[in-house]
Design a protein around this motif. Structure first.
Motif, short mmCIF file in Angstrom:
data_model
loop_
_atom_site.label_atom_id
_atom_site.label_comp_id
_atom_site.label_asym_id
_atom_site.label_seq_id
_atom_site.Cartn_x
_atom_site.Cartn_y
_atom_site.Cartn_z
N UNK A 54 126.52 -3.06 -33.60
CA UNK A 54 126.62 -1.81 -34.02
C UNK A 54 125.55 -1.12 -34.18
N UNK A 55 124.40 -1.69 -35.00
CA UNK A 55 123.01 -1.21 -35.50
C UNK A 55 122.34 -0.94 -34.31
N UNK A 56 122.56 -2.13 -33.28
CA UNK A 56 121.61 -1.74 -32.04
C UNK A 56 121.95 -0.55 -31.16
N UNK A 57 123.35 -0.33 -30.81
CA UNK A 57 123.92 0.64 -30.37
C UNK A 57 123.54 2.13 -31.04
N UNK A 58 123.80 1.98 -32.42
CA UNK A 58 123.56 3.00 -33.06
C UNK A 58 122.00 3.65 -32.75
N UNK A 59 120.82 2.76 -32.94
CA UNK A 59 119.53 2.75 -32.66
C UNK A 59 119.14 3.55 -31.36
N UNK A 60 119.98 2.90 -30.51
CA UNK A 60 120.01 3.84 -29.14
C UNK A 60 120.49 5.07 -28.80
N UNK A 61 121.59 5.42 -29.70
CA UNK A 61 122.20 6.60 -29.86
C UNK A 61 121.27 7.53 -30.64
N UNK A 62 120.66 7.16 -31.52
CA UNK A 62 119.83 7.97 -32.40
C UNK A 62 118.48 8.36 -31.71
N UNK A 63 118.29 7.67 -30.70
CA UNK A 63 116.98 7.86 -29.84
C UNK A 63 117.51 8.94 -28.79
N UNK A 66 123.33 7.85 -24.59
CA UNK A 66 124.52 7.30 -24.86
C UNK A 66 124.64 5.69 -24.42
N UNK A 67 125.13 4.89 -25.23
CA UNK A 67 125.14 3.51 -25.22
C UNK A 67 126.79 2.92 -25.32
N UNK A 68 126.80 1.93 -24.57
CA UNK A 68 128.21 1.25 -24.76
C UNK A 68 127.68 -0.23 -24.52
N UNK A 69 128.39 -1.11 -25.22
CA UNK A 69 128.25 -2.60 -25.04
C UNK A 69 129.34 -2.94 -23.69
N UNK A 70 128.88 -4.07 -23.17
CA UNK A 70 129.52 -4.32 -21.76
C UNK A 70 130.03 -5.50 -22.15
#
Length: 70
Positions: A54-63, A66-70
């Motif tokens: 969740x923290x990793x995806x959030x960091x990408x989105x804050x940059x 759009x990010x989604x785990x596969x």
């Protein structure tokens, strides 16, 4: 160490790849990052005791992506 593969939408150039890498490097516990502009994917190896997916995806989105785990 755990690995997660994430689909990223919105990356259009090498500057975008750099932005994603910088955002992920700022997350405590991230050990290794591989970003593919062509595939729109990143693979991140991280220490589960220091961060989570969740923290990793959030960091990408804050940059700004759009990010989604596969």
């Amino acid at each position: 160490m755990k690995k997660i593969e994430i689909k990223i939408e919105g990356m259009t150039c090498s500057g975008c790849v750099s932005s994603v890498q910088k955002a992920l490097q700022a997350v405590a516990g991230v050990e290794a990052i591989s970003v593919s502009l062509e595939d729109g994917l990143t693979v991140v190896a991280f220490d589960e005791s220091a961060c989570d997916a969740e923290a990793i995806i959030e960091a990408i989105e804050e940059a700004g992506f759009d990010a989604q785990a596969i």
